[in-house]
Scaffold this motif. Sequence first.
Motif: not given
Length: 377
Positions: A171-178
Amino acid sequence: MKKLMTWLICALLTLSACAPKFNQEEKVVQETENKKQKAIIPKYNISNSYYRTILPFQPGEARGLVVENVNTRLDMEEFELGLMRIAQTKFSPSQYLFQQGQYLDRKTIESWLKRKEGNAEGLNPALGNEGTNEERNKKHPLYISHILEHNYLVKTGNDKVQLGGVVIGLAMNSVHYYETEEGYPREVKISKGDMEKEGKKAAEEIVSRLRQMDGLKEVPIIIGLFEQQPKSSIVPGHFFAVGYVDKGSNAIQDWEKINEEYYVFPSDEAEKNHRDDLVKFLNLKSDIEEFFPNYTGVIGRAFYRDDQLQQLTIDIVMQFYGKAEVIGFTQYVTGLLMEKMPDYMPISVYISSVRGPESIIIKSPDKNEPFVHIYQP
């Protein structure tokens, strides 16, 4: 009403004719690298599109971890079901049995999902120490959010089954949350090019690691790359690439693109790419909303493969004042589906109210009559 009852009776008869025949189960011995154990192959299969699951059920070593790592329930379901569709390209449901992953345990997957710094097994890039926390996260986002393993067993004769193949989903992130150093939530969008590049790189490393595990040195391996949607999305993500590893090989021989996509009806994206199907939906939506003066919400989710519609799911939320209204409305919608929607279009309609689910309508291209179910109190 009479016609609706006829549909309901037909549906019940169809289900009764397909009832499981537990007395025809097949007893076998499952062979693994270190042990043998008795198992059962159920004869009954609800569809040729689904795999039979070997019994007794053995939970995956990382069972439940997907809930922690994948953004939405829609993504969770599509990630797993899509991975099964990919498996069918090499492992036929008529010959192979499904089993949850038995080789990658929770500790292993959690270790592989970490960043490289301080963890040699991490598949996500190190954050580094140059610049602010925000700058580092933008430059080095988390690309991989989850790793899912499926096992496929095959009969070897003499009432025995053994591992016939492994399918891995990334599962690849289309958005990185931090978060910033002050604790404020932030996000950075990941391009499809970077997502694909990092996914393929991680896949090659995973294949190398799997080949070092007992029991996985020779079996065929399939790895699928899944684009996860943002947390706010109302449609699931989709697989966009699949790699195949031949029996005994240590490298992915070939990558194939997968052209799958979900669309919200109505939406600008659907208007741009699938206008004809959208117009049919909008006409149906208009007819539905004219039936009752009560507020009605009608939303569609369309699944396309190679630009061909595979499934249209319609959710209808309405305010009802009694069961008679539910029955009448369900009958009306069923008539619209059969009379105004094309025969080739597979449609599932879920009607609900503030009380919860009220009824279901399933229209299949290969069936002359729809399946209709009205929930009872």
